[in-house]
Design an enzyme around this catalytic site. Structure first.
Site, PDB file in Angstrom:
ATOM      1  N   LYS A  74       1.073  -1.116  -0.106  1.00 12.27           N
ATOM      2  CA  LYS A  74       0.161  -0.019  -0.083  1.00 12.27           C
ATOM      3  C   LYS A  74       0.660   1.298   0.191  1.00 12.27           C
ATOM      4  O   LYS A  74       1.650   1.598   0.515  1.00 12.27           O
ATOM      5  CB  LYS A  74      -0.799  -0.133   1.079  1.00 12.27           C
ATOM      6  CG  LYS A  74      -2.019   0.831   1.506  1.00 12.27           C
ATOM      7  CD  LYS A  74      -2.937   0.905   2.783  1.00 12.27           C
ATOM      8  CE  LYS A  74      -3.698   1.656   2.356  1.00 12.27           C
ATOM      9  NZ  LYS A  74      -5.039   1.441   3.946  1.00 12.27           N
ATOM     10  N   SER A 149      -9.786   1.925   3.067  1.00 11.90           N
ATOM     11  CA  SER A 149      -9.162   2.379   1.747  1.00 11.90           C
ATOM     12  C   SER A 149      -7.975   1.928   0.919  1.00 11.90           C
ATOM     13  O   SER A 149      -6.766   2.263   0.105  1.00 11.90           O
ATOM     14  CB  SER A 149      -8.691   3.463   3.085  1.00 11.90           C
ATOM     15  OG  SER A 149      -7.110   2.703   3.835  1.00 11.90           O
ATOM     16  N   SER A 173     -10.171  -0.426   7.442  1.00 15.90           N
ATOM     17  CA  SER A 173      -9.378  -0.970   5.600  1.00 15.90           C
ATOM     18  C   SER A 173      -8.295  -2.135   5.334  1.00 15.90           C
ATOM     19  O   SER A 173      -8.141  -1.577   3.964  1.00 15.90           O
ATOM     20  CB  SER A 173      -8.265   0.616   5.656  1.00 15.90           C
ATOM     21  OG  SER A 173      -8.915   1.528   5.506  1.00 15.90           O
TER      22      SER A 173
HETATM   23  N1  GLN Z   1     -12.733   3.413   6.169  1.00 17.52           N
HETATM   24  C1  GLN Z   1     -12.608   4.381   6.981  1.00 17.52           C
HETATM   25  C2  GLN Z   1     -12.093   6.000   7.360  1.00 17.52           C
HETATM   26  O1  GLN Z   1     -12.106   6.903   6.388  1.00 17.52           O
HETATM   27  C3  GLN Z   1     -11.570   3.985   8.027  1.00 17.52           C
HETATM   28  C4  GLN Z   1     -10.528   3.876   7.264  1.00 17.52           C
HETATM   29  C5  GLN Z   1      -8.558   3.187   7.743  1.00 17.52           C
HETATM   30  O2  GLN Z   1      -8.446   2.198   7.747  1.00 17.52           O
HETATM   31  N2  GLN Z   1      -7.577   4.109   7.016  1.00 17.52           N
HETATM   32  O3  GLN Z   1     -11.685   6.332   7.999  1.00 17.52           O
END
Ligand code: GLN
Length: 486
Positions: A74, A149, A173
């Site tokens: 990532k 994400s 994420s």
């Molecule tokens: N979808 C969540 C957010 O928007 C979690 C994101 C993540 O785990 N990096 O913050």
């Protein structure tokens, strides 16, 4: 292909590391122009690394455990000398002068970097649509999102562009994209894995973990990346068990708790609910005892998270001021306007929204009403889990309330986007390990994920339960259209 199988093939000389890398690069060339999991494909480096491994093998050297395994990373994990953008204009040209601990451990174990994957900007999002460099699409249906994400990492593994990938999980994420893409995603206990070199989003929640095709592969990657790191003071100094050796530990008598509040939630799609409850029945057939438990504050996780995570983000992202590194707006007449313009031009709208929310929640006069209150609720949520673990060994929920949604469906409605993290966020707030693995498909042929949440540092048990479920469920075999991939 499983990592263990690859290791055998390499050892027997049936396939060279170079052949595997070339095969993966061909696959990427074939499907990534439409799916867009990668921001950067590191083909030259991957070929050179593979050649070195093949030479070492020919010379009769013992190969490290992940020798020749192509892995995608990532793009919020620093890779020395390789651009690391966080999918943001702000870091478009950022070339880290150092390597993250997790990636360094992978390379020391023989793994090969195949490329850097797309994410929501600064890991803020649930669909990989807020990337400044364009969205990623779901390999099961290219009109849908891969989740986020870490959507690029999930899509890359699901579509066979690499054998494994790393992501980060602050509120879901890793698990939510794993569920949307039909792969295994593990968020370790907070502190199990070093955060050194992970570009910070919300430091009390962020954790790195693997995406893999199977639970056994997940155990292999965790084995390599877990463990104390003097460079990260939040990384725990606890022994790392042999995860692969315990994958067949008996689940007989294991107490599995279904969190009542999750299954009662109105936003939960009925097909998801049925599939996860059927998985509970399968676990029961393996000898587990299924009970229902209550975590009364579970559904307060979202509201709590969306105060704490933006607050930490607003502090962490204050460093991008256009002075030392990152994007700088040209032509401003003084320092203050240079900083303001750099941030306005360098950050996308979701990142700006989070910074505004966080700065507001931390500001004098509001900090008690918002930030402090959220921390108190966080303690209550953690307490709910502590109570639950007096009665059960593992908790079971769906990973996400729905399967993968259509691209564009939630982009104009942040609250509906935030809801997709309903079931994953509480484990981050409590620092607990959790794994998502495929348990079925909906009518459209989209994967459904089940989530197992373990007690602190109980990854070993999570992996063994998940592994045995995977053996009996054989989920891919029940896909209505057979195997997929564009
Ligand atoms: N979808 C969540 C957010 O928007 C979690 C994101 C993540 O785990 N990096 O913050």
């Amino acid at each position: 292909m499983a990592i263990a199988e690859w290791r055998e093939q390499l050892k027997r000389g049936e396939v060279s590391a170079r052949e595997l890398v070339d095969e993966q690069l061909d696959r990427i060339n074939q499907i990534d122009p439409t799916m867009h999991a990668f921001l950067d494909v590191t083909g030259d480096r991957a070929r050179a690394d593979a050649d070195r491994i093949d030479e070492a093998r020919s010379a009769g050297q013992t190969l490290p455990p992940l020798a020749g395994v192509p892995i995608a990373i990532k793009d919020n994990l620093c890779t020395k000398g390789i651009t690391t953008t966080c999918s943001s204009r702000m870091l478009e040209d950022f070339v880290p002068p150092y390597e993250s601990t997790v990636t360094e451990r992978l390379w020391n174990s023989g793994a090969i970097l195949i490329g850097k994957t797309n994410l929501d900007e600064f890991a803020m999002g649930s669909s990989t649509e807020t990337s400044a460099f364009g969205a990623t699409f779901n390999p099961w249906d290219l009109s849908r999102v891969p989740g986020g994400s870490s959507g690029g990492s999930a899509a890359a593994v699901a579509s066979g562009e690499c054998l494994a990938a790393l992501g980060s999980d602050t509120g879901g994420s890793i698990r939510q994209p794993a569920s949307f893409c039909g792969v295994v995603g593990l968020k370790p206990t907070y502190g199990r894995v070093s955060r050194w070199g992970l570009i910070a989003f919300a430091s009390s929640l962020d954790q790195v973990g693997p995406f893999t095709n199977s639970v056994a592969d997940s155990a292999e990657i965790l084995q390599v990346i877990a463990g104390a790191d003097p460079k990260d003071s939040t990384c725990l100094n606890a022994a790392v068990p042999d995860y692969s050796a315990s994958l067949f530990d008996s689940v007989k008598g294991l107490r599995v708790g279904l969190i009542k509040e999750c299954f009662d939630h109105e936003g939960l799609a009925s097909e998801v609910k049925e599939s996860v409850l059927a998985a509970a029945v399968q676990l029961e057939s393996l000898g587990a005892e299924i009970t229902e438990v209550s975590c009364p504050r579970f559904n307060d996780g979202i509201a709590t998270y969306y105060v704490i995570a933006p607050s930490e983000a607003s502090a962490n992202l204050a460093r991008y001021d256009g002075v030392k590194y990152g994007y700088r707006s040209e032509g401003a007449e003084n320092l203050a306007s240079m900083t303001a313009r750099s941030r306005a031009e360098g950050f996308g709208s979701e990142v700006q929204r989070r910074i505004l929310i966080g700065t507001y929640a931390l500001s004098a006069g509001y900090v008690d009403a918002f930030y402090k209150k959220a921390q108190q609720v966080r303690t209550l949520i953690r307490g709910d889990f502590e109570n639950a673990y007096k009665k059960v060994d593992v908790l079971l929920t769906p990973t996400s309330p729905t399967t993968a949604f259509k691209a564009g469906d939630h982009v104009d409605d942040p609250l509906s986007m935030y809801l997709s993290d309903l079931l994953t966020i509480p484990a981050n707030l409590a620092g607990l390990p959790a794994i998502s693995l495929p348990c079925g498909f909906d009518e459209k042929g989209l994967p459904i994920g089940l989530q197992l949440i373990g007690n602190v540092l109980d990854e070993k048990r999570l992996l063994s339960v998940a592994h045995q479920f995977e053996q009996v469920a054989d989920v891919k075999a029940i896909h209505p259209k057979g195997h997929f991939i564009p």
